[in-house]
Design a protein around this motif. Structure first.
Motif, PDB file in Angstrom:
ATOM      1  N   PRO A 460       0.805  -1.231   0.000  1.00 54.86           N
ATOM      2  CA  PRO A 460       0.000   0.000   0.000  1.00 54.86           C
ATOM      3  C   PRO A 460       0.832   1.273   0.000  1.00 54.86           C
ATOM      4  N   HIS A 461       2.136   1.155   0.271  1.00 55.05           N
ATOM      5  CA  HIS A 461       3.017   2.318   0.262  1.00 55.05           C
ATOM      6  C   HIS A 461       3.390   2.737  -1.160  1.00 55.05           C
ATOM      7  N   TRP A 462       3.168   1.857  -2.163  1.00 50.22           N
ATOM      8  CA  TRP A 462       3.439   2.241  -3.538  1.00 50.22           C
ATOM      9  C   TRP A 462       2.427   3.281  -4.008  1.00 50.22           C
ATOM     10  N   LYS A 463       2.909   4.349  -4.629  1.00 49.40           N
ATOM     11  CA  LYS A 463       2.019   5.397  -5.123  1.00 49.40           C
ATOM     12  C   LYS A 463       1.899   5.396  -6.653  1.00 49.40           C
ATOM     13  N   LEU A 464       2.919   4.883  -7.331  1.00 46.94           N
ATOM     14  CA  LEU A 464       2.914   4.900  -8.796  1.00 46.94           C
ATOM     15  C   LEU A 464       3.809   3.793  -9.321  1.00 46.94           C
ATOM     16  N   ILE A 481       8.983  19.544  -3.207  1.00 45.48           N
ATOM     17  CA  ILE A 481       9.615  18.967  -4.391  1.00 45.48           C
ATOM     18  C   ILE A 481       8.518  18.609  -5.380  1.00 45.48           C
ATOM     19  N   ASP A 482       8.581  19.199  -6.559  1.00 45.73           N
ATOM     20  CA  ASP A 482       7.688  18.832  -7.648  1.00 45.73           C
ATOM     21  C   ASP A 482       8.439  17.876  -8.563  1.00 45.73           C
ATOM     22  N   ALA A 483       7.886  16.675  -8.736  1.00 43.92           N
ATOM     23  CA  ALA A 483       8.541  15.628  -9.521  1.00 43.92           C
ATOM     24  C   ALA A 483       7.732  15.346 -10.776  1.00 43.92           C
ATOM     25  N   ALA A 502       3.495  11.410 -15.317  1.00 42.32           N
ATOM     26  CA  ALA A 502       2.847  11.720 -14.039  1.00 42.32           C
ATOM     27  C   ALA A 502       3.589  12.855 -13.354  1.00 42.32           C
ATOM     28  N   ALA A 503       2.877  13.584 -12.519  1.00 43.18           N
ATOM     29  CA  ALA A 503       3.457  14.622 -11.675  1.00 43.18           C
ATOM     30  C   ALA A 503       3.163  14.284 -10.220  1.00 43.18           C
ATOM     31  N   LEU A 504       4.153  14.465  -9.360  1.00 43.39           N
ATOM     32  CA  LEU A 504       4.010  14.144  -7.944  1.00 43.39           C
ATOM     33  C   LEU A 504       4.561  15.287  -7.104  1.00 43.39           C
ATOM     34  N   ARG A 505       4.218  15.268  -5.825  1.00 44.39           N
ATOM     35  CA  ARG A 505       4.616  16.364  -4.945  1.00 44.39           C
ATOM     36  C   ARG A 505       4.992  15.828  -3.571  1.00 44.39           C
ATOM     37  N   VAL A 506       6.087  16.327  -3.049  1.00 45.33           N
ATOM     38  CA  VAL A 506       6.488  16.098  -1.666  1.00 45.33           C
ATOM     39  C   VAL A 506       6.472  17.459  -0.973  1.00 45.33           C
ATOM     40  N   GLU A 507       5.665  17.589   0.052  1.00 45.74           N
ATOM     41  CA  GLU A 507       5.582  18.848   0.794  1.00 45.74           C
ATOM     42  C   GLU A 507       6.613  18.844   1.921  1.00 45.74           C
ATOM     43  N   ALA A 508       7.300  19.964   2.088  1.00 46.08           N
ATOM     44  CA  ALA A 508       8.248  20.080   3.196  1.00 46.08           C
ATOM     45  C   ALA A 508       7.499  19.906   4.516  1.00 46.08           C
ATOM     46  N   GLN A 510       6.045  17.283   5.573  1.00 45.92           N
ATOM     47  CA  GLN A 510       4.996  16.260   5.495  1.00 45.92           C
ATOM     48  C   GLN A 510       5.570  15.035   4.806  1.00 45.92           C
ATOM     49  N   PRO A 511       6.087  14.075   5.552  1.00 45.64           N
ATOM     50  CA  PRO A 511       6.740  12.912   4.950  1.00 45.64           C
ATOM     51  C   PRO A 511       5.807  12.176   3.993  1.00 45.64           C
ATOM     52  N   GLY A 512       6.372  11.699   2.907  1.00 49.94           N
ATOM     53  CA  GLY A 512       5.582  10.972   1.933  1.00 49.94           C
ATOM     54  C   GLY A 512       5.414  11.750   0.650  1.00 49.94           C
ATOM     55  N   VAL A 513       4.782  11.101  -0.313  1.00 45.98           N
ATOM     56  CA  VAL A 513       4.638  11.671  -1.653  1.00 45.98           C
ATOM     57  C   VAL A 513       3.211  11.447  -2.136  1.00 45.98           C
ATOM     58  N   GLU A 514       2.698  12.409  -2.899  1.00 42.13           N
ATOM     59  CA  GLU A 514       1.338  12.309  -3.421  1.00 42.13           C
ATOM     60  C   GLU A 514       1.338  12.635  -4.902  1.00 42.13           C
ATOM     61  N   LEU A 515       0.445  12.010  -5.646  1.00 40.72           N
ATOM     62  CA  LEU A 515       0.231  12.370  -7.041  1.00 40.72           C
ATOM     63  C   LEU A 515      -0.328  13.782  -7.096  1.00 40.72           C
ATOM     64  N   ALA A 516       0.239  14.583  -7.961  1.00 35.49           N
ATOM     65  CA  ALA A 516      -0.173  15.989  -8.046  1.00 35.49           C
ATOM     66  C   ALA A 516      -1.462  16.131  -8.857  1.00 35.49           C
TER      67      ALA A 516
END
Length: 516
Positions: A460-464, A481-483, A502-508, A510-516
């Motif tokens: 479940p930790h996989w996002k993409l 970080i915008d990926a 795909a575009a993803l975002r890591v907020e300073a 806030q650990p983890g990454v989300e699809l943008a």
């Protein structure tokens, strides 16, 4: 450092290269009389192009290798050759800021590494080399920001796994257009596999490389790819190696097939492979190999914005486990005691907003078994459970840890968990496993997703997940970080069409990454 294209950062579509030698000097260009006294060298000495690497606020490594006959050992005479170098503030070299002379020595394949210091932070420079009346292509590089700078942004391209036989290196053409501040290459720059008549392109030689000359020839062939060469000349590179620069899945001084390679034979192979690696990479003299050992783990600072910890997950690791029980053996190490202590100290003491880790192999869990139980991929961090789990616990006290990875020949973006055995445990970081430049070629996407999508529920930790060829592009500032996952439609042809998958975002904070 900014990712925006500006006039002083015009791209150069030139060739790539390799350079070894002495530190920067204040000597002037060789006088005409001295040049006339030299025995002329064959034409095409700069066939491997130029590159730069490991940027500091006041310095950069400039690299080239003299090789008029690159696929046959280089074709240079058995003597040291003086090489003039110059670095300037403008592409026409009207504002030269440093110049000198270094020696391209036969014992290092006539490669040159010039460690230039005294430069200004956070700005572009242009550089070139000259010898025997021949002028190299011009390269462009960039220094790191001032050590105390807190603002600004950083654009990083993550690349890995470029198999010559599986395809052309077309993702680099798009990377060039995106104009990164530096390229982070995390392993498998060459492949040691034998020539194949069924590949898109055929490896040089008649078998796997074992000797220094054979490894030199393999690197020279890879350097001849025009898109790779252009990217080398356009931006500094930060590099580390994985297994295929030596031997598939090797661990320390243990080869993949110890029944076929004796220890002494493999040590000789390591010695040759590491020297050829140094000869072809823009790294400092601290990485001059000592026999079968090379110093590659190191740390680079990009102001107060980012600290980059570059790992070596091959030289110091225990041999791979072969069972689930074996993978949980607490005595197994991926990093070795000294590198592990160095990494943890650097993470906990960091003044940076972002703590980046370049890891050749995947850190997040890959459970390959559907349903109850686990089935891990033992060559990755999953095969070293105790050390990986300790590192995840340490991440809870690290500011904004983000891991950049290669190896897997797929895009796999994940949250990093404090305890992967507990899906409800805290997220402590993010990991981007970049896809390959060409390895695995043009995959059947439907077949890939049919195989991998059923595993998502157990991970479940996989996002993409994706299996297109390409690279990842990161725009980093103090807020996040915008990926982008940049992919190409083919590596089976010399040109390709690129797009953002795909575009993803890591907020300073806030650990983890989300699809943008």
């Amino acid at each position: 450092m900014t990712g925006a294209v500006s006039p002083d950062r015009r791209r150069f579509l030139t060739a790539g290269a390799a350079v070894l030698g002495a530190a920067a000097s204040a000597q002037l260009w060789l006088p005409t009389a001295a040049r006339a006294a030299e025995t002329p060298l064959p034409d095409g000495v700069f066939s491997l192009g130029v590159t730069s690497g490991d940027p500091l606020p006041d310095g950069i490594v400039l690299w080239t290798r003299l090789a008029p006959d690159p696929l046959n050992g280089g074709g240079m005479p058995d003597r040291a050759v003086p090489v003039e170098w110059e670095i300037a503030e403008d592409e026409r070299f009207r504002k030269s800021v440093r110049r000198g002379v270094t020696q391209a020595r036969p014992e290092y394949g006539h490669s040159v590494h010039v460690d230039v210091r005294g430069l200004r932070p956070g700005r572009a420079y242009w550089y070139r080399f000259r010898t025997s009346g021949q002028l190299s292509p011009a390269g462009r590089t960039r220094t790191a920001p001032h050590p105390h700078s807190k603002g600004g942004s950083l654009r990083v391209a993550l690349a890995s796994c470029q198999n010559w036989q599986h395809g052309y290196f077309t993702p680099y053409a798009d990377m060039l257009a995106q104009d990164p501040d530096f390229v982070l290459f995390v392993g498998d720059y060459i492949y040691e596999s034998t020539p194949s008549s069924t590949g898109v392109r055929r490896h040089e030689g008649t078998g796997e490389p074992y000797s220094l000359v054979q490894y030199r020839n393999r690197y020279a062939q890879y350097r001849s790819d025009p898109d790779l060469a252009a990217m080398h000349a356009n931006a500094p590179w930060v590099v580390t190696f994985d297994d295929h620069e030596v031997d598939n899945d090797f661990a320390g001084e243990i080869p993949q097939d110890p029944d076929k390679q004796t220890h002494d034979a493999f040590v000789a192979r390591l010695t040759a492979a590491y020297q050829a690696y140094y000869e072809h990479m823009p790294v400092r003299a601290t990485s001059v190999p000592n026999g079968p050992h090379i110093q590659m783990y190191r740390r680079l600072e990009f102001g107060r914005l980012a600290r980059l910890n570059v790992l070596d997950t091959r030289q110091f690791r225990s041999d791979q486990a072969t069972t689930q029980e074996g993978a949980q053996d607490p005595s197994l190490t991926m990093l070795g005691a000294r590198q592990k202590e160095w990494l943890l100290d650097g993470l906990h003491d960091s003044p940076a907003r972002w703590n980046l880790i370049a890891s050749q192999i995947m850190m997040a869990e890959t459970d390959l078994k559907i349903g109850e139980g686990k089935l891990w991929y033992y060559d990755a961090w999953d095969g070293y459970q105790a050390e990986r789990n300790q590192l995840m616990r340490e991440f809870t006290d690290v500011r904004n840890p983000v891991v950049f990875t290669g190896d897997r020949h797929l895009t796999m973006v994940s949250d990093l968990k404090e305890d992967f055995a507990d899906p409800d445990s805290d997220v402590v970081g993010a990991e981007f496993v970049g896809t390959s430049i060409s390895s695995n070629g043009d995959q059947d996407q439907a077949a890939f997703h049919a195989q991998w999508d059923p595993l998502m529920a157990d991970n479940p930790h996989w996002k993409l997940l994706d299996a297109h060829r390409g690279y990842h592009l990161f725009d980093i500032d103090k807020h996040g970080i915008d990926a982008q996952v940049r992919v190409v439609d083919t590596v089976r042809q010399p040109t390709a069409t690129a797009s953002t998958l795909a575009a993803l975002r890591v907020e300073a904070g806030q650990p983890g990454v989300e699809l943008a």
